[in-house]
Design a protein around this motif. Structure first.
Motif, PDB file in Angstrom:
ATOM      1  N   ILE A 218      18.213 -21.864 -17.079  1.00  0.00           N
ATOM      2  CA  ILE A 218      19.139 -22.761 -16.354  1.00  0.00           C
ATOM      3  C   ILE A 218      18.387 -23.940 -15.728  1.00  0.00           C
ATOM      4  CG2 ILE A 218      20.807 -22.870 -14.444  1.00  0.00           C
ATOM      5  CD1 ILE A 218      20.874 -19.782 -14.536  1.00  0.00           C
ATOM      6  N   ILE A 219      18.981 -25.122 -15.809  1.00  0.00           N
ATOM      7  CA  ILE A 219      18.551 -26.178 -14.895  1.00  0.00           C
ATOM      8  C   ILE A 219      19.749 -26.450 -13.998  1.00  0.00           C
ATOM      9  CG2 ILE A 219      17.846 -28.583 -14.587  1.00  0.00           C
ATOM     10  CD1 ILE A 219      16.413 -28.423 -17.240  1.00  0.00           C
ATOM     11  N   GLY A 223      15.104 -28.392  -9.217  1.00  0.00           N
ATOM     12  CA  GLY A 223      13.928 -28.234  -8.356  1.00  0.00           C
ATOM     13  C   GLY A 223      12.798 -27.445  -9.017  1.00  0.00           C
ATOM     14  N   THR A 224      13.154 -26.350  -9.683  1.00  0.00           N
ATOM     15  CA  THR A 224      12.136 -25.508 -10.326  1.00  0.00           C
ATOM     16  C   THR A 224      11.450 -26.285 -11.451  1.00  0.00           C
ATOM     17  OG1 THR A 224      13.632 -23.649  -9.894  1.00  0.00           O
ATOM     18  CG2 THR A 224      11.770 -23.229 -11.374  1.00  0.00           C
TER      19      THR A 224
HETATM   20  C1  R5P Z   1      15.728 -18.885 -12.063  1.00  0.00           C
HETATM   21  O1  R5P Z   1      15.583 -17.701 -12.019  1.00  0.00           O
HETATM   22  C2  R5P Z   1      16.212 -19.592 -13.253  1.00  0.00           C
HETATM   23  O2  R5P Z   1      15.556 -19.188 -14.414  1.00  0.00           O
HETATM   24  C3  R5P Z   1      16.056 -21.088 -13.083  1.00  0.00           C
HETATM   25  O3  R5P Z   1      14.694 -21.428 -13.055  1.00  0.00           O
HETATM   26  C4  R5P Z   1      16.703 -21.572 -11.835  1.00  0.00           C
HETATM   27  O4  R5P Z   1      17.964 -21.018 -11.686  1.00  0.00           O
HETATM   28  C5  R5P Z   1      16.792 -23.071 -11.828  1.00  0.00           C
HETATM   29  O5  R5P Z   1      17.404 -23.500 -10.641  1.00  0.00           O
HETATM   30  P1  R5P Z   1      17.076 -24.935 -10.074  1.00  0.00           P
HETATM   31  O6  R5P Z   1      17.268 -25.906 -11.183  1.00  0.00           O
HETATM   32  O7  R5P Z   1      18.066 -25.121  -8.960  1.00  0.00           O
HETATM   33  O8  R5P Z   1      15.670 -24.919  -9.551  1.00  0.00           O
END
Ligand code: R5P
Length: 295
Positions: A218-219, A223-224
């Protein structure tokens, strides 16, 4: 088998029906001024094996309610079986009670679907497929990682280094590497249980001078991925590309990832967006075809 596309996955449902050469039943849909959803099947479902395709990306609560309305209506209209194809399965990240008193959200959603007559659910790269297996309704999680890797191979990235996020994600990098064959690894991450904030542990990566592709399910806020891309660049990668299954791309996520040093971002049509260039339709059609053959 008939394929019904919910409002959130209209194109995807049609593609699946075309690939399977099965009847496609459109849904009539409208939103009332107060935000409530109206749905109506514009074809017969009685005594049919009904497959409802509806992703539950944001606005996830609306998309979920529509899915429940469709499933329960198919049940009332005497469908023989009801299968839900939910490529992005909302609430999958709340896959346990991390703190006392919290909702075990993914379980609640699965129970609601089952109550509305769904006897089988297909998801794509759900956050924790192992948990899904423990829920009462059978859930099969499919992986779109090979399709994403094939996309990059077709763009000339054979031999690129495949990176996953977090040690738990290593299987993702292994899957991608089976296609790209350039080696694999993971970017070490840590998640704060209360805030959910992810930090990158700055451990060395063997990417110097290489083309690297960072794969994630997921994006969301981005942030990740922003931190992952910046760290991969800092480790000397020649180019850094990003592949995600579910491009939620909340706010300016895409921009921030590019600003952090990504050369490109690619996603799938599990969540329709302008970067959803890889279709999960063949993956879902194959799984539904196998299920049909077993019946
Ligand atoms: C986390 O466990 C998922 O694999 C993704 O890295 C995460 O959900 C991404 O979320 P965001 O884009 O808000 O950092």
């Amino acid at each position: 088998m008939i394929i019904v596309s919910g409002p959130a996955s209209q194109k995807l449902g049609r593609r699946i029906a075309e690939l399977l050469k099965q009847k496609f039943v459109p849904i009539e849909f409208k939103r009332f001024p107060d935000g409530e959803s109206y749905i109506r099947f514009s074809g017969e479902v009685e005594n049919e094996d009904v497959v409802i395709v509806q992703t539950t990306s944001p606005p996830q609560n609306e998309n979920l309610v529509q899915l429940l309305l469709m499933a329960d209506t198919a049940k009332e209209l005497k469908a023989k079986t009801i299968t839900a194809v939910v490529p992005y399965f909302a609430y999958a990240r709340q896959d346990q009670r991390f703190r006392p008193g919290e909702a075990f959200s993914v379980k609640t959603i699965a129970t609601l679907l089952q109550t509305c007559g769904v006897s089988k659910i297909f998801t794509v790269n759900s956050h924790n497929p192992a948990i899904l297996k423990t829920l009462q309704v059978p859930i099969e999680d499919l992986s779109a990682i090979p399709l994403l890797a094939e996309h990059f191979r077709n763009q000339g990235f054979e031999g690129a280094f495949s990176l996953a996020l977090g040690k738990k994600g290593l299987a993702t990098a292994v899957e991608a590497d089976k296609v790209l064959e350039g080696g694999y690894g993971y970017i070490s991450t840590k998640r704060d249980r209360i805030t959910g904030k992810v930090t990158i542990e700055e451990k060395p990566l063997p990417v110097k001078g290489k083309a690297a592709i960072v794969f994630d399910d997921i994006i969301s806020s981005g942030g990740t991925m922003v931190k992952a891309v910046a760290w991969t660049r800092k480790q000397g990668a020649r180019t850094v590309h990003v592949a995600c299954v579910h491009p939620l791309l909340i706010g300016d996520a895409e921009n921030r990832i590019i600003q952090s040093g990504a050369d490109s971002i690619v996603g799938t049509d599990s969540v329709p967006s302008h970067i959803s260039v890889v279709s999960v339709a063949p993956l879902i059609a194959e799984a539904l075809g196998k299920r049909g053959a077993k019946r």
